[in-house]
Write a protein that holds these residues in place. Structure first.
Motif, PDB file in Angstrom:
ATOM      1  N   UNK A   1       0.818  -1.212   0.000  1.00  0.00           N
ATOM      2  CA  UNK A   1       0.000   0.000   0.000  1.00  0.00           C
ATOM      3  C   UNK A   1       0.855   1.267   0.000  1.00  0.00           C
ATOM      4  N   UNK A   2       2.015   1.214   0.655  1.00  0.00           N
ATOM      5  CA  UNK A   2       2.909   2.382   0.676  1.00  0.00           C
ATOM      6  C   UNK A   2       3.482   2.681  -0.706  1.00  0.00           C
ATOM      7  N   UNK A   3       3.511   1.701  -1.587  1.00  0.00           N
ATOM      8  CA  UNK A   3       4.040   1.905  -2.925  1.00  0.00           C
ATOM      9  C   UNK A   3       3.136   2.730  -3.823  1.00  0.00           C
ATOM     10  N   UNK A   4       1.916   3.007  -3.364  1.00  0.00           N
ATOM     11  CA  UNK A   4       1.005   3.825  -4.174  1.00  0.00           C
ATOM     12  C   UNK A   4       1.363   5.303  -4.115  1.00  0.00           C
ATOM     13  N   UNK A   5       2.018   5.724  -3.056  1.00  0.00           N
ATOM     14  CA  UNK A   5       2.355   7.140  -2.887  1.00  0.00           C
ATOM     15  C   UNK A   5       3.616   7.524  -3.636  1.00  0.00           C
ATOM     16  N   UNK A   6       3.883   8.832  -3.667  1.00  0.00           N
ATOM     17  CA  UNK A   6       5.105   9.326  -4.292  1.00  0.00           C
ATOM     18  C   UNK A   6       6.264   9.162  -3.324  1.00  0.00           C
ATOM     19  N   UNK A   7       7.418   8.959  -3.870  1.00  0.00           N
ATOM     20  CA  UNK A   7       8.618   8.879  -3.044  1.00  0.00           C
ATOM     21  C   UNK A   7       9.078  10.292  -2.719  1.00  0.00           C
ATOM     22  N   UNK A   8       9.633  10.478  -1.534  1.00  0.00           N
ATOM     23  CA  UNK A   8      10.139  11.813  -1.215  1.00  0.00           C
ATOM     24  C   UNK A   8      11.385  12.120  -2.036  1.00  0.00           C
ATOM     25  N   UNK A   9      11.638  13.386  -2.190  1.00  0.00           N
ATOM     26  CA  UNK A   9      12.858  13.775  -2.875  1.00  0.00           C
ATOM     27  C   UNK A   9      12.627  14.561  -4.140  1.00  0.00           C
ATOM     28  N   UNK A  10      11.397  14.679  -4.580  1.00  0.00           N
ATOM     29  CA  UNK A  10      11.184  15.464  -5.780  1.00  0.00           C
ATOM     30  C   UNK A  10      11.156  16.938  -5.408  1.00  0.00           C
ATOM     31  N   UNK A  11      11.625  17.768  -6.291  1.00  0.00           N
ATOM     32  CA  UNK A  11      11.633  19.204  -6.034  1.00  0.00           C
ATOM     33  C   UNK A  11      12.964  19.673  -5.461  1.00  0.00           C
ATOM     34  N   UNK A  12      13.063  20.962  -5.359  1.00  0.00           N
ATOM     35  CA  UNK A  12      14.292  21.564  -4.869  1.00  0.00           C
ATOM     36  C   UNK A  12      14.405  21.384  -3.360  1.00  0.00           C
ATOM     37  N   UNK A  13      15.588  21.074  -2.901  1.00  0.00           N
ATOM     38  CA  UNK A  13      15.834  20.907  -1.480  1.00  0.00           C
ATOM     39  C   UNK A  13      15.940  22.284  -0.834  1.00  0.00           C
ATOM     40  N   UNK A  14      15.432  22.442   0.386  1.00  0.00           N
ATOM     41  CA  UNK A  14      15.540  23.741   1.045  1.00  0.00           C
ATOM     42  C   UNK A  14      16.997  24.078   1.369  1.00  0.00           C
ATOM     43  N   UNK A  15      17.365  25.332   1.111  1.00  0.00           N
ATOM     44  CA  UNK A  15      18.740  25.756   1.378  1.00  0.00           C
ATOM     45  C   UNK A  15      18.984  25.975   2.863  1.00  0.00           C
ATOM     46  N   UNK A  16      17.958  26.438   3.564  1.00  0.00           N
ATOM     47  CA  UNK A  16      18.105  26.711   4.987  1.00  0.00           C
ATOM     48  C   UNK A  16      17.551  25.553   5.806  1.00  0.00           C
ATOM     49  N   UNK A  17      18.226  25.242   6.883  1.00  0.00           N
ATOM     50  CA  UNK A  17      17.723  24.213   7.780  1.00  0.00           C
ATOM     51  C   UNK A  17      16.631  24.817   8.654  1.00  0.00           C
ATOM     52  N   UNK A  18      15.900  23.962   9.333  1.00  0.00           N
ATOM     53  CA  UNK A  18      14.846  24.449  10.222  1.00  0.00           C
ATOM     54  C   UNK A  18      15.450  25.242  11.377  1.00  0.00           C
ATOM     55  N   UNK A  19      16.634  24.874  11.816  1.00  0.00           N
ATOM     56  CA  UNK A  19      17.302  25.612  12.900  1.00  0.00           C
ATOM     57  C   UNK A  19      17.642  27.031  12.444  1.00  0.00           C
ATOM     58  N   UNK A  20      18.101  27.185  11.202  1.00  0.00           N
ATOM     59  CA  UNK A  20      18.416  28.519  10.688  1.00  0.00           C
ATOM     60  C   UNK A  20      17.154  29.358  10.536  1.00  0.00           C
ATOM     61  N   UNK A  21      16.063  28.737  10.089  1.00  0.00           N
ATOM     62  CA  UNK A  21      14.794  29.462   9.984  1.00  0.00           C
ATOM     63  C   UNK A  21      14.345  29.928  11.369  1.00  0.00           C
TER      64      UNK A  21
END
Length: 179
Positions: free
Chosen positions: A74-94
């Protein structure tokens, strides 16, 4: 002759129920509905090209989705993570930028205990502006642009400007003068 690819049999009754429910859903993500329909039609005995024609996609898409369902379930029906541009700033920097915007600017005057106005840093900004916040963030080692600071603060609902309030006059005759 190519090998016939079919969806594997459901592991249990719950998995089959979830796939059939998702295939007939109206308020689920469209890509999940389409992929569940591909699996369900394969269970019903249809072959890849016929499934592709009925669902409205390419036969290679049907083969790829069936392979993923067979491997991941069932998990194979979803999209895999990783598409799109990666965020340049980390959550700690934000978080650092947001905390900086909520802090008192170094150039703002404050009353000291001995009764005088004094700024922590007289060369620093008295109020936070986008340019001042960007410079302060860069001073802390965060490589960020002015527009990125603005987007971060808008997304979090943080105000970087102090609202101006109208002062009240000490003139007792002001109400008479206004009319």
């Amino acid at each position: 002759m190519p090998k016939l690819l079919r969806a594997r049999a459901p592991r249990d009754a719950q998995e089959e129920r979830q796939i059939r429910k998702l295939a007939g859903a109206r308020h689920a993500p469209a890509d999940w509905i389409q992929r569940a329909r591909i699996v369900m039609l394969s269970w019903n005995g249809m072959r890849g090209p016929a499934i592709a024609a009925q669902v409205g996609c390419h036969p290679e898409t049907v083969r790829r989705r069936l392979r993923r369902f067979n491997a991941e379930g069932l998990d194979g029906l979803g999209d895999r993570p990783g598409s799109g541009r990666k965020p340049r700033l980390t959550q700690a920097e934000r978080s650092q930028i947001i905390a900086l915007a909520k802090s008192t600017p170094p150039g703002r005057l404050r009353w000291r205990t001995w009764g005088e106005l004094e700024a922590t840093d007289e060369t620093g900004p008295a109020v936070w502006t986008l340019d001042a916040l960007t410079a302060a963030a860069r001073g802390q080692g965060i490589a960020v642009g002015r527009s990125q600071v603005r987007r971060i603060l808008l997304a979090e609902g943080v105000r970087w400007r102090r609202t101006r309030s109208w002062s009240t006059s000490k003139d007792p005759g002001l109400a008479v003068k206004e009319r």
